[in-house]
Design a protein around this motif. Structure first.
Motif, PDB file in Angstrom:
ATOM      1  N   LYS A  23      -5.286   5.748   4.624  1.00 50.66           N
ATOM      2  CA  LYS A  23      -5.212   4.300   4.493  1.00 50.66           C
ATOM      3  C   LYS A  23      -4.539   4.144   3.219  1.00 50.66           C
ATOM      4  N   SER A  24      -3.491   3.129   2.979  1.00 48.50           N
ATOM      5  CA  SER A  24      -2.895   2.642   2.002  1.00 48.50           C
ATOM      6  C   SER A  24      -3.686   2.461   0.432  1.00 48.50           C
ATOM      7  N   GLU A  25      -4.916   2.162   0.888  1.00 47.93           N
ATOM      8  CA  GLU A  25      -5.632   1.580  -0.216  1.00 47.93           C
ATOM      9  C   GLU A  25      -6.053   3.021  -0.697  1.00 47.93           C
ATOM     10  N   ASN A  26      -6.180   3.966  -0.284  1.00 49.38           N
ATOM     11  CA  ASN A  26      -6.626   5.197  -0.854  1.00 49.38           C
ATOM     12  C   ASN A  26      -5.340   6.294  -1.201  1.00 49.38           C
ATOM     13  N   TYR A  27      -4.213   5.489  -1.271  1.00 50.45           N
ATOM     14  CA  TYR A  27      -2.998   6.206  -1.728  1.00 50.45           C
ATOM     15  C   TYR A  27      -2.866   6.954  -3.066  1.00 50.45           C
ATOM     16  N   GLN A  52      -0.692  -0.829   5.678  1.00 51.37           N
ATOM     17  CA  GLN A  52      -2.095  -0.377   5.674  1.00 51.37           C
ATOM     18  C   GLN A  52      -2.499   1.129   5.739  1.00 51.37           C
ATOM     19  N   GLU A  70      -2.337  -1.258  -4.465  1.00 59.47           N
ATOM     20  CA  GLU A  70      -2.878  -2.003  -3.502  1.00 59.47           C
ATOM     21  C   GLU A  70      -2.684  -3.652  -3.606  1.00 59.47           C
ATOM     22  N   ALA A  71      -2.762  -4.237  -4.877  1.00 60.46           N
ATOM     23  CA  ALA A  71      -2.623  -5.465  -4.894  1.00 60.46           C
ATOM     24  C   ALA A  71      -1.381  -6.047  -4.682  1.00 60.46           C
ATOM     25  N   GLU A 131      -1.069  -5.975  -0.786  1.00 63.84           N
ATOM     26  CA  GLU A 131      -1.584  -7.189  -0.345  1.00 63.84           C
ATOM     27  C   GLU A 131      -0.762  -8.464  -0.143  1.00 63.84           C
TER      28      GLU A 131
END
Length: 306
Positions: free
Chosen positions: A53-57, A87, A183-184, A187
Motif C-alpha cells: 500500500k502506498s501509505e506503507n511505502y 494507493q 502520503e499527505a 492524498e
C-alpha cells in the motif's frame, strides 16, 4: 568558459561558489567544456519486488533498504489504475551478487519494444488499459528473481514510452516530498489529478539524499522524488489545462514542505517559484555578478530572474 571568455577550473575546492552555481545552473553561468566524473563499478544484481500500500511505502523502505549493505539500487512505482489510483506501489530492490572479479560486459542490444510498448501506449486515455497494465506489472513486471547488470538496467530504451503523434505529447513532472509527508501529498494528488482530467501514465519513486553541492538545490534534506509522466493534447486548451493542474500540484507539494523540479515546463507562477526556492534571489544576483551583460539566457531566466 565564463561570459568574458575566460576558462576556469571549478570543483568543491577550486572556485567552489561557481562550482555550486553551475550545478543546476541551467547554462546561465557559462559553458561547461570538460567534466571529470567519479563512476561506480558495474555490478550484478538480483531483483526483488514487493507490492504494498502506498501509505506503507516509507515504513517499508526504511525496513528493507535503510542500512541494507547488500542493496545497490532501488526504486518504486505507484499505481495509476483507477481502482487503486496512487494507493498501491511496487518496491523493487536490487541486491548485489558477490563477484570475485569485475569483468566489463558489453551492453546487450535492446529488444524491440513490441508488446510492452503496446500495453503501455494502450493505457493512454483508457482506464481499462491502465488497470490491465498495473495487473501485469504486479504479476510479471521487472526482473524479479533474475540476475541483471547495473549498466543494463540503466541502458533501457525510451522507445517504450515514446510518443509518435504530432497532435499530442507526454510531459514530465517531478515533486520532492519529505518522507513524513509523502502520503499527505498523494492524498491531494488523488483529488487534483482526476478533477483536472490529468492523464497520468506513470509514477516512479526515487529516494534523494541531501544535496550539499548545488546552489539552487531541491533536496536540502532527504526527500522522495515522484516522477510523473502525463499525456496531453498539443493544443492551447490542452496546455492551459496542464498549467492549471500543475500549479495545483505545486501548491500541494509546497503545503507539505516539498518542492517541484525546475527543468520541465514553466507553468509555476513566479510566487510559487520563490516559495519553492527561497535561495533564488541570491542565485540571480550572482548570475548578474558573473554575467553582467546577460550573455547566457534562457526562458527560465527570462520568466523568473531577469
Amino acid at each position: 568558459m565564463l561570459a568574458s571568455g575566460k576558462v576556469v577550473e571549478c570543483s568543491r575546492q577550486e572556485n567552489p561558489e561557481l562550482f555550486s552555481l553551475v550545478l543546476g545552473g541551467y547554462g546561465l553561468f557559462g559553458i561547461i567544456l570538460d567534466v571529470d566524473l567519479r563512476v561506480v563499478p558495474n555490478e550484478t544484481y538480483i531483483a526483488e519486488r514487493l507490492v504494498i500500500k502506498s501509505e506503507n511505502y516509507i515504513d517499508t523502505y526504511r525496513q528493507r533498504v535503510d542500512g541494507a549493505a547488500t542493496i545497490g539500487m532501488v526504486y518504486g512505482r505507484l499505481s495509476v489504475a483507477p481502482e487503486s489510483f496512487l494507493q498501491e506501489a511496487i518496491l523493487t530492490t536490487y541486491h548485489r551478487v558477490p563477484e570475485t572479479t569485475y569483468t566489463i560486459v558489453s551492453l546487450k542490444k535492446q529488444a524491440e519494444s513490441g508488446l510492452p510498448r503496446t500495453v503501455f501506449r494502450g493505457s493512454i486515455g483508457s482506464d481499462y488499459g491502465k488497470s490491465l497494465r498495473w495487473q501485469l506489472e504486479k504479476i510479471i513486471g521487472g526482473e524479479a528473481g533474475n540476475r541483471v547488470l547495473r549498466n543494463q538496467i540503466l541502458n533501457r530504451s525510451s522507445a517504450l514510452f515514446e510518443n509518435r503523434h504530432q497532435a499530442e505529447t507526454n510531459i514530465l513532472h517531478e515533486y520532492f516530498i519529505p518522507p513524513k509527508s509523502l502520503e499527505a501529498f498523494l492524498e491531494q494528488c488523488r483529488t487534483i489529478i482526476p478533477q483536472n482530467e490529468g492523464d497520468l501514465l506513470n509514477v516512479t519513486v526515487r529516494n534523494v539524499h541531501q544535496d550539499n553541492d548545488s546552489f539552487l538545490r531541491y533536496a536540502d534534506r532527504e526527500v522522495f522524488g515522484l516522477v510523473m509522466l502525463f499525456h496531453q493534447q498539443r493544443t492551447p486548451e490542452g496546455e492551459a489545462k496542464m498549467q492549471v493542474m500543475t500549479q495545483k500540484l505545486i501548491d500541494a507539494a509546497l503545503a507539505v514542505g516539498g518542492r517541484y523540479y525546475l527543468p520541465y515546463r514553466l507553468h509555476a507562477t513566479p510566487e510559487q517559484f520563490r516559495r519553492a526556492y527561497p535561495q533564488a534571489a541570491k542565485f540571480f544576483a550572482l548570475k548578474r555578478k558573473y554575467d553582467p551583460n546577460g550573455i547566457f539566457q534562457n526562458y527560465f531566466y527570462l520568466k523568473y530572474g531577469s
